[in-house]
Scaffold this active site. Structure first.
Site, PDB file in Angstrom:
ATOM      1  N   CYS A   2       0.850  -1.193   0.000  1.00 56.34           N
ATOM      2  CA  CYS A   2       0.000   0.000   0.000  1.00 56.34           C
ATOM      3  C   CYS A   2       0.880   1.235   0.000  1.00 56.34           C
ATOM      4  CB  CYS A   2      -0.855  -0.031   1.261  1.00 56.34           C
ATOM      5  SG  CYS A   2      -1.695  -1.615   1.467  1.00 56.34           S
ATOM      6  N   ARG A  27       1.195   2.033  -5.933  1.00 60.94           N
ATOM      7  CA  ARG A  27       1.501   0.992  -4.950  1.00 60.94           C
ATOM      8  C   ARG A  27       0.268   0.174  -4.597  1.00 60.94           C
ATOM      9  NH1 ARG A  27       6.275   2.266  -2.408  1.00 60.94           N
ATOM     10  NH2 ARG A  27       5.716   0.851  -0.753  1.00 60.94           N
ATOM     11  N   TRP A  74      -3.519  -1.954  -1.348  1.00 57.97           N
ATOM     12  CA  TRP A  74      -3.442  -3.150  -2.190  1.00 57.97           C
ATOM     13  C   TRP A  74      -3.801  -4.292  -1.258  1.00 57.97           C
ATOM     14  CZ3 TRP A  74      -1.181  -7.980  -2.636  1.00 57.97           C
ATOM     15  CH2 TRP A  74      -1.267  -8.585  -3.908  1.00 57.97           C
ATOM     16  N   ASN A 100       1.243  -0.407   5.873  1.00 57.85           N
ATOM     17  CA  ASN A 100       1.696  -1.095   4.665  1.00 57.85           C
ATOM     18  C   ASN A 100       2.535  -2.284   5.126  1.00 57.85           C
ATOM     19  OD1 ASN A 100       2.685  -1.957   2.209  1.00 57.85           O
ATOM     20  ND2 ASN A 100       4.378  -0.507   2.239  1.00 57.85           N
ATOM     21  N   GLY A 101       2.158  -3.475   4.705  1.00 55.28           N
ATOM     22  CA  GLY A 101       2.896  -4.664   5.134  1.00 55.28           C
ATOM     23  C   GLY A 101       1.929  -5.760   5.535  1.00 55.28           C
ATOM     24  N   GLU A 481       9.901 -12.143 -20.801  1.00 60.30           N
ATOM     25  CA  GLU A 481       9.505 -10.773 -20.465  1.00 60.30           C
ATOM     26  C   GLU A 481       8.358 -10.289 -21.359  1.00 60.30           C
ATOM     27  OE1 GLU A 481       9.278  -6.863 -18.928  1.00 60.30           O
ATOM     28  OE2 GLU A 481       9.687  -8.867 -18.133  1.00 60.30           O
ATOM     29  N   LYS A 485       4.636  -9.036 -20.043  1.00 59.19           N
ATOM     30  CA  LYS A 485       4.020  -7.735 -20.348  1.00 59.19           C
ATOM     31  C   LYS A 485       2.581  -7.916 -20.832  1.00 59.19           C
ATOM     32  CE  LYS A 485       6.123  -5.647 -18.436  1.00 59.19           C
ATOM     33  NZ  LYS A 485       7.298  -5.985 -17.751  1.00 59.19           N
ATOM     34  N   GLU A 488       0.376  -8.987 -17.912  1.00 54.27           N
ATOM     35  CA  GLU A 488       0.197  -7.946 -16.875  1.00 54.27           C
ATOM     36  C   GLU A 488      -0.850  -6.903 -17.243  1.00 54.27           C
ATOM     37  OE1 GLU A 488       3.560  -6.177 -14.439  1.00 54.27           O
ATOM     38  OE2 GLU A 488       4.518  -6.676 -16.340  1.00 54.27           O
ATOM     39  N   HIS A 504       8.608 -30.129 -26.532  1.00 52.15           N
ATOM     40  CA  HIS A 504       8.551 -31.088 -25.411  1.00 52.15           C
ATOM     41  C   HIS A 504       7.267 -30.903 -24.609  1.00 52.15           C
ATOM     42  CE1 HIS A 504      12.709 -32.275 -26.187  1.00 52.15           C
ATOM     43  NE2 HIS A 504      12.908 -30.992 -26.430  1.00 52.15           N
ATOM     44  N   LYS A 603       3.021  -1.594  -8.102  1.00 51.00           N
ATOM     45  CA  LYS A 603       4.347  -1.375  -8.661  1.00 51.00           C
ATOM     46  C   LYS A 603       5.458  -1.994  -7.824  1.00 51.00           C
ATOM     47  CE  LYS A 603       7.344   0.367 -11.505  1.00 51.00           C
ATOM     48  NZ  LYS A 603       7.488  -0.214 -12.815  1.00 51.00           N
TER      49      LYS A 603
END
Ligand code: AGP
Length: 608
Positions: A2, A27, A74, A100-101, A481, A485, A488, A504, A603
């Site tokens: 957060c 955040r 969050w 936050n945590g 990557e 993207k 996300e 495979h 983020k």
């Protein structure tokens, strides 16, 4: 992960808090809230969703107060709803807390307090804090002591900010693992999850350490440490960047802005470091450990997400150019496995934010192992940059969009420089790569100039529900990557695979509705990649290829080709990802999603 903020001073505290929350929204954006005190009467305002909703409520309230604390959430514990929104309070609404945590022993504390008659209104772990402070405050009648007693009871990670009606001129705060910084002003003071929330008002900051406890008034800053049980002389540092860089400018969103900042990110990551004229790589941040670096015979890279994929590119670069064995591990796995370490091992933590809890925990795990702890970090002054023995800043500038773009490019640029540095010039790649690093910004710009071709591609493919991304050697992590993207920001199922691994198993998924993004730029392995493309074509799978300008042959093999300038295999991922970032960007935009704040993400992930 957060965002939290607090303010005390002459300005409208609710305005300062709302502006701060808006810059902290990357955040977490599930809900937002604030607490303030007007004429000794506490007021709590909360809203599910974006800070913009809370701003409306605050504007309607016409509050004019001088102290306030705020939060953007969050969700970790408890659904996204009003009762779980912060601030949380005690039963008689006199103590207010934002957090936050994660408080790992919250349910034990909750059951104990419920036996003592405390009633809980939310499903969060955080709500135990105001009740526990209340519990001790009723016994000790000293708010700071009650706050500290509470901190001694809770386990886990926290940055906490508290306000009490009994002490309306003071803000209390504390930190353990989760980031928290004080902003020192003239006759006012600030506290926030990161400096971007307060840089508008002051550049004088105090970065807090684990177990620090803060007592903030408008004219004083007191920092003590729970573990060392003493008051500390706060170390005030000056922020070196301005907020201009963190502003949107004429761009529609931060993701596009940051992709367009890629050439500058490569340039800044190499500036004063890649010195072909002197046949030299200069990494000032490693000079204090240059002696130890000579004896390193094993490197373990720890990171998460996009930074982990940059680490995977680094593995190829360091092993092939410096001949030092490298392992890349997800920090979240590294933290809970037993493995041998010799003192000639170096740990390299890669992180854009420098605040990722898993990666911080990895560094703490090896704290007493006598190994060298290095960092490749973008956020200046962040926890990882302060925990590590030495490191290299990426200098990509603030990255606000949740999907990391320019930071990945800067990380791979730094990893190229680090591999060359560790090779002590012995690799025959030294000079050609140093020269290439200085040519890259223009090559990246050339790709940005062909943005319309990529947009057309996205318009053609945005309706598909599944994508495969394949690549070989350094293009394999680039494929991972690229897939990340797309996942996300467009919420489409996408998998990155080593091209050789495809037959495979994953090839079973391939049919006319399952396109493949094949990274097929010039390299000694191009023919092998051609065979993989043929295998997909044989199953009617559509293929989009990223190829090197001048390769006309590949057109015959693929449905669509995006051409990029020729570069070295070591720097190929830097150019390849720009195409895949823009492809994902345009698909997400086409679907009408918020590219900067994709659902369920934040983020910097400051909880394990
Ligand atoms: C990437 O786009 C994501 N935001 C995420 O995977 C990110 O890379 C990961 O959380 C690691 O963050 P860091 O680089 O700040 O440590």
């Amino acid at each position: 992960m957060c965002g939290i903020i607090g303010y005390i001073g002459p300005l409208s505290a609710t305005d300062v808090v709302i502006e701060g929350l808006e810059s902290l929204e990357y955040r977490g954006y599930d809900s937002a809230g604030l607490a303030t005190i007007e004429k000794n009467k506490p007021i709590v305002l909360k809203q599910v969703g974006r800070v913009s909703g809370l701003r409306k409520i605050v504007e309607q309230s016409k509050l004019k107060t001088t102290i306030a604390i705020g939060h953007t959430r969050w969700a970790t514990h408890g659904g996204v709803n009003l009762k779980n929104a912060h601030p949380h309070t005690n039963l008689d609404n006199t103590i207010f807390v934002v957090h936050n945590g994660i408080i790992e022993n919250a349910s034990d504390i909750r059951s104990k307090l419920e036996i003592d008659g405390y009633r809980f209104v939310s499903d969060t772990d955080t709500e135990v804090v105001p009740h526990l402070i209340d519990y001790y405050f009723k016994q000790i009648d000293d708010f700071k002591a009650a706050f500290e007693a509470t901190l001694r009871d809770i386990k886990g990670a926290y940055s906490l900010v508290a306000l009490s009606q009994s002490d309306p001129e003071t803000i209390y705060a504390a930190r353990l693992s989760s980031p928290l910084v004080i902003g020192v002003g003239e006759d006012e003071n600030f506290i926030a999850s990161d400096p971007s929330a307060i840089i508008e008002h002051t550049k004088k900051v105090i970065y807090l350490d684990d177990y620090d406890v803060v007592v903030l008034t408008k004219s004083s800053v007191e920092v003590s440490n729970l573990k060392h049980d003493k008051t500390k002389k706060p170390n005030i540092e000056l922020l070196e960047y301005d907020n201009e860089q963190a502003l949107l400018g004429d761009y529609p969103n931060f993701m596009l802005k940051e992709i367009f900042e890629t050439p500058a990110a490569i340039r800044n990551a190499s500036l004063g470091r890649a010195l072909p004229d002197k046949n030299l790589v200069k990494l000032g941040g490693l000079e204090n450990v240059s002696e130890q670096l000579k004896y390193i015979d094993r490197i373990v890279i720890v990171a998460m997400g996009t930074s982990y994929y940059a680490g995977l590119v680094g593995e190829y670069l360091i092993e092939e150019m410096a001949g030092i064995p490298v392992e890349v591990q997800l920090a979240s796995e590294f933290n809970y496995r037993d493995e041998p370490f010799s003192r000639s091992t170096a740990i390299i933590a890669i992180s854009q934010s420098g605040e990722t809890a898993d990666t911080i925990a990895a560094l703490k795990k090896v704290e007493d192992y006598g190994v060298l702890r290095l960092g490749i970090v973008n956020a200046v002054g962040s926890s990882i940059s302060r925990i590590t023995d030495a490191g290299v800043y990426c200098h990509a500038g603030p990255e606000k969009a949740v999907a990391s773009t320019k930071a990945f490019v800067a990380q791979v640029t730094v990893l190229n420089l680090l591999a060359l540095k560790l090779s002590e010039g012995k690799t025959k790649r030294f000079k050609p790569l140093l020269n290439e690093l200085l040519l890259l910004p223009d090559k990246a710009q050339a790709i940005l100039d062909s943005i319309d071709d990529i947009k057309k591609l996205a318009d053609k493919y945005y309706g598909y529900r599944d994508f495969l991304y394949i690549g070989r050697h350094t293009s394999f992590p680039a494929a991972l990557e690229g897939a990340l993207k797309l996942k996300e920001i467009s919420y489409i199922h996408a998998e990155g695979y080593a091209a050789g691994e495809m037959k495979h198993g994953p090839i079973a998924m391939i049919d006319k509705d399952f396109p493949t993004f094949a990274i097929a730029t010039d390299s000694p392995l191009l023919d092998k990649t051609y065979s993989n493309i043929q295998e997909i074509r044989a199953r009617c799978g559509p293929v989009i290829a990223i190829a090197t300008i001048g390769n006309s042959e590949i057109k015959k093999l693929c449905d669509d080709v995006i051409y990029i300038p020729k570069t070295e295999t070591e720097t190929d991922p830097i150019l390849q990802v720009i195409v895949m970032q823009l492809f994902a960007y345009f698909i997400s935009m086409k679907k009408g999603f918020d590219v900067d704040k994709p659902r369920n993400l934040a983020k910097s992930v400051t909880v394990e």
